[in-house]
Design a protein around this motif. Structure first.
Motif, PDB file in Angstrom:
ATOM      1  N   GLU A  47       0.838  -1.205   0.000  1.00  0.00           N
ATOM      2  CA  GLU A  47       0.000   0.000   0.000  1.00  0.00           C
ATOM      3  C   GLU A  47       0.876   1.260   0.000  1.00  0.00           C
ATOM      4  OE1 GLU A  47      -3.405   2.374  -0.045  1.00  0.00           O
ATOM      5  OE2 GLU A  47      -3.076   0.284  -0.551  1.00  0.00           O
ATOM      6  N   ASN A  48       1.947   1.249   0.810  1.00  0.00           N
ATOM      7  CA  ASN A  48       2.863   2.391   0.830  1.00  0.00           C
ATOM      8  C   ASN A  48       3.537   2.578  -0.526  1.00  0.00           C
ATOM      9  OD1 ASN A  48       2.280   2.996   3.479  1.00  0.00           O
ATOM     10  ND2 ASN A  48       4.010   1.860   4.299  1.00  0.00           N
ATOM     11  N   SER A  49       3.925   1.475  -1.162  1.00  0.00           N
ATOM     12  CA  SER A  49       4.538   1.551  -2.491  1.00  0.00           C
ATOM     13  C   SER A  49       3.553   2.106  -3.510  1.00  0.00           C
ATOM     14  CB  SER A  49       5.015   0.175  -2.942  1.00  0.00           C
ATOM     15  OG  SER A  49       6.063  -0.279  -2.127  1.00  0.00           O
ATOM     16  N   ARG A  50       2.307   1.686  -3.436  1.00  0.00           N
ATOM     17  CA  ARG A  50       1.289   2.196  -4.349  1.00  0.00           C
ATOM     18  C   ARG A  50       1.093   3.692  -4.165  1.00  0.00           C
ATOM     19  NH1 ARG A  50      -3.451   4.033  -4.465  1.00  0.00           N
ATOM     20  NH2 ARG A  50      -3.853   3.713  -2.266  1.00  0.00           N
ATOM     21  N   LYS A  51       1.021   4.130  -2.904  1.00  0.00           N
ATOM     22  CA  LYS A  51       0.847   5.555  -2.631  1.00  0.00           C
ATOM     23  C   LYS A  51       2.054   6.355  -3.103  1.00  0.00           C
ATOM     24  CE  LYS A  51      -2.220   5.127   1.368  1.00  0.00           C
ATOM     25  NZ  LYS A  51      -2.316   5.264   2.828  1.00  0.00           N
ATOM     26  N   ARG A  52       3.261   5.843  -2.860  1.00  0.00           N
ATOM     27  CA  ARG A  52       4.481   6.525  -3.284  1.00  0.00           C
ATOM     28  C   ARG A  52       4.533   6.629  -4.806  1.00  0.00           C
ATOM     29  NH1 ARG A  52       8.094   3.064  -1.764  1.00  0.00           N
ATOM     30  NH2 ARG A  52       7.660   3.449   0.403  1.00  0.00           N
ATOM     31  N   ALA A  53       4.191   5.542  -5.498  1.00  0.00           N
ATOM     32  CA  ALA A  53       4.192   5.553  -6.962  1.00  0.00           C
ATOM     33  C   ALA A  53       3.150   6.527  -7.493  1.00  0.00           C
ATOM     34  CB  ALA A  53       3.925   4.144  -7.495  1.00  0.00           C
ATOM     35  N   ASP A  54       1.994   6.588  -6.860  1.00  0.00           N
ATOM     36  CA  ASP A  54       0.955   7.527  -7.272  1.00  0.00           C
ATOM     37  C   ASP A  54       1.420   8.965  -7.078  1.00  0.00           C
ATOM     38  OD1 ASP A  54      -1.691   8.045  -8.255  1.00  0.00           O
ATOM     39  OD2 ASP A  54      -2.277   8.588  -6.201  1.00  0.00           O
ATOM     40  N   ARG A  55       2.056   9.237  -5.934  1.00  0.00           N
ATOM     41  CA  ARG A  55       2.574  10.580  -5.664  1.00  0.00           C
ATOM     42  C   ARG A  55       3.675  10.934  -6.672  1.00  0.00           C
ATOM     43  NH1 ARG A  55       4.985   9.963  -0.790  1.00  0.00           N
ATOM     44  NH2 ARG A  55       6.989   9.785  -1.789  1.00  0.00           N
ATOM     45  N   ASP A  56       4.580   9.988  -6.961  1.00  0.00           N
ATOM     46  CA  ASP A  56       5.648  10.231  -7.927  1.00  0.00           C
ATOM     47  C   ASP A  56       5.080  10.484  -9.324  1.00  0.00           C
ATOM     48  OD1 ASP A  56       7.454   9.895  -5.886  1.00  0.00           O
ATOM     49  OD2 ASP A  56       8.084   7.883  -6.501  1.00  0.00           O
ATOM     50  N   ARG A  57       4.049   9.751  -9.693  1.00  0.00           N
ATOM     51  CA  ARG A  57       3.424   9.938 -11.000  1.00  0.00           C
ATOM     52  C   ARG A  57       2.807  11.333 -11.103  1.00  0.00           C
ATOM     53  NH1 ARG A  57      -1.393  10.276 -12.379  1.00  0.00           N
ATOM     54  NH2 ARG A  57      -2.231   9.383 -10.475  1.00  0.00           N
ATOM     55  N   ARG A  58       2.066  11.737 -10.058  1.00  0.00           N
ATOM     56  CA  ARG A  58       1.457  13.072 -10.062  1.00  0.00           C
ATOM     57  C   ARG A  58       2.531  14.157 -10.131  1.00  0.00           C
ATOM     58  NH1 ARG A  58      -1.602  11.084  -5.838  1.00  0.00           N
ATOM     59  NH2 ARG A  58      -0.450  12.406  -4.403  1.00  0.00           N
TER      60      ARG A  58
END
Length: 176
Positions: A47-58
């Protein structure tokens, strides 16, 4: 007569099987708890990796054009200087050329705004803000307070909420 001693009696086979089954059950419970803990940690990491990847993408979407935007700022500056340098006589003689430069500057400004680049436009008399302005010189100017902007040399720009380039200004050093 021999007396039955409970301490010397042997444990029945059923009781020893129950004892082993209880130990195995405890071991299985401990293993289950450990696996559950590892599963929950892995789930939290995912879940943390998903959130980090989403933040990095944005962030990449929003700020990925930083280099291009910085490379376009001198073009903006040069078009602005060209218009500022045109005297009234030049404007009359070369009105079509001046109009073309104005339209090009307007289009460049629209494209930059569309992509989140906004100007920082301080004016003489504004207070110097080191977060948004770069002091190019200090000079004592009568009628001003220390830290007031006395001249704007180039506009600054923001890319969304990040500083792309500070506005270059002259600052008063006269004590207030």
């Amino acid at each position: 007569m021999a007396q039955d001693n409970p301490a010397t009696e042997s444990i029945s086979p059923d009781a020893s099987e129950d004892f082993l089954a209880a130990d195995e059950l405890d071991a299985l419970r401990a293993e289950r708890d450990e696996l559950r803990d590892r599963f929950m940690r892995a789930l939290a990491d995912a879940e943390n990796s998903r959130k980090r990847a989403d933040r990095d993408r944005r962030e990449a979407e929003q700020y990925g054009s930083t280099r291009l935007a910085r490379d376009l700022l001198p073009v903006y500056d040069n078009l602005t200087r060209a218009l500022d340098a045109a005297s009234d006589e030049t404007r009359t003689q070369a009105s079509a050329l001046i109009e073309g430069v104005e339209l090009t500057l307007r289009e460049l400004t629209n494209v930059m705004t569309k992509h989140g680049v906004t100007p920082i436009s301080p004016a003489a008399g504004d207070q110097f803000d080191p977060q948004m302005h770069q002091a190019m010189f200090e000079a004592p100017v009568p009628g001003t307070k220390a830290g007031q902007i006395i001249q704007v040399m180039t506009q600054g720009f923001l890319l969304h909420d990040r500083l792309l380039r500070p506005a270059q200004v002259g600052v008063s050093s006269t004590p207030g």
